[in-house]
Write an enzyme that holds these catalytic residues in place. Structure first.
Site: not given
Length: 257
Positions: A46, A57
């Site tokens: 990814e 995140d």
């Protein structure tokens, strides 16, 4: 066959997917990191598109995105770096990024560039499933791009089955409702969640992400899914080794043994 589908057909167990942020720690290291990871047996990669507000995140990937943007990384530059990647890389490649920079680029031009570079799928954490169905699904399918949806412990069974019925590739099973970041182990509640989803007998394979960093968390994820996605731990190692992907992946694989 799309390379993501082929991977899960050929190797449905104990898969290792690695996330890193394009442009961090160096602007020009993207292709080298990808080639090094494949050479070291990683099954899928990814590639993060840096964004100024990566809400899903944790601190490690937030900092990586900030550093990448300061280095000058953009979608245009990333596509230039990936243009010839399929000359010697065979494993599935996925772009992971937020909707804002993709929409600024244009969703169809984005998908077209993905197809031209050999990108197999995209993960857009802030793309609502309903919007995907109504506005983006047909375009992504036109270019054979798998749009990977995320589920969490809070996602209803009804929504999970809807996602399973209307997407392809795999389902990204987030280990908790928290942001990304390494964890030492998974508690009983998280493992019960993994088993609950496994027992639903979904059509799509599943990969577990968020918090995978060592043998304990990797094995726990793999026991209830096709494999695990490691992001923050690899990003940390890549920074510690100043962009040397070989040292970073060697260290990480030692942690998984």
């Amino acid at each position: 066959m799309n390379r993501i589908d082929q991977l899960f057909h050929d190797s449905p167990h104990n898969l290792l997917s690695i996330y890193f942020c394009a442009g961090c720690p160096t602007l020009d290291g993207t292709a080298d990191v990808i080639r090094t990871l494949e050479k070291n047996g990683v099954d899928m990669i990814e590639i993060g598109i840096p964004f100024s507000d990566p809400m899903a995140d944790g601190v490690v990937i937030q900092d990586a995105a900030t550093r990448a943007l300061r280095n000058g990384m953009s979608l245009r530059i990333l596509f230039e770096q990936l243009r010839n990647i399929r000359r010697n890389v065979r494993i599935p490649l996925i772009l992971m990024g937020y909707l804002n920079p993709i929409m600024r680029y244009g969703f169809e031009p984005f998908c077209r560039q993905c197809a031209e570079c050999g990108i197999d799928g995209v993960i857009i954490p802030d793309l609502p499933f309903k919007d995907y169905e109504e506005n983006y699904k047909a375009i992504a399918r036109k270019y054979d791009i798998r749009v990977i949806m995320l589920i969490t412990p809070e996602t209803s069974e009804e929504r999970i089955r809807e996602i399973d019925a209307h997407t392809d590739g795999f389902i990204y099973m987030v280990s908790s409702a928290a942001t990304t970041g390494a964890q030492k182990d998974f508690d009983a509640r998280k493992q019960a969640y993994f088993k609950k989803i496994q027992d639903m007998n979904l059509r799509n394979p599943r990969m577990v992400g968020f918090g995978i960093s060592n043998k304990q968390t990797f094995d726990a994820a793999c026991s209830h899914s096709s494999g695990a996605i490691i992001g923050s731990r690899f990003v940390t190692l890549l920074n510690e080794y100043e962009g040397d992907a070989q040292q970073a992946i060697t260290h990480l694989k030692a942690d998984l043994k």
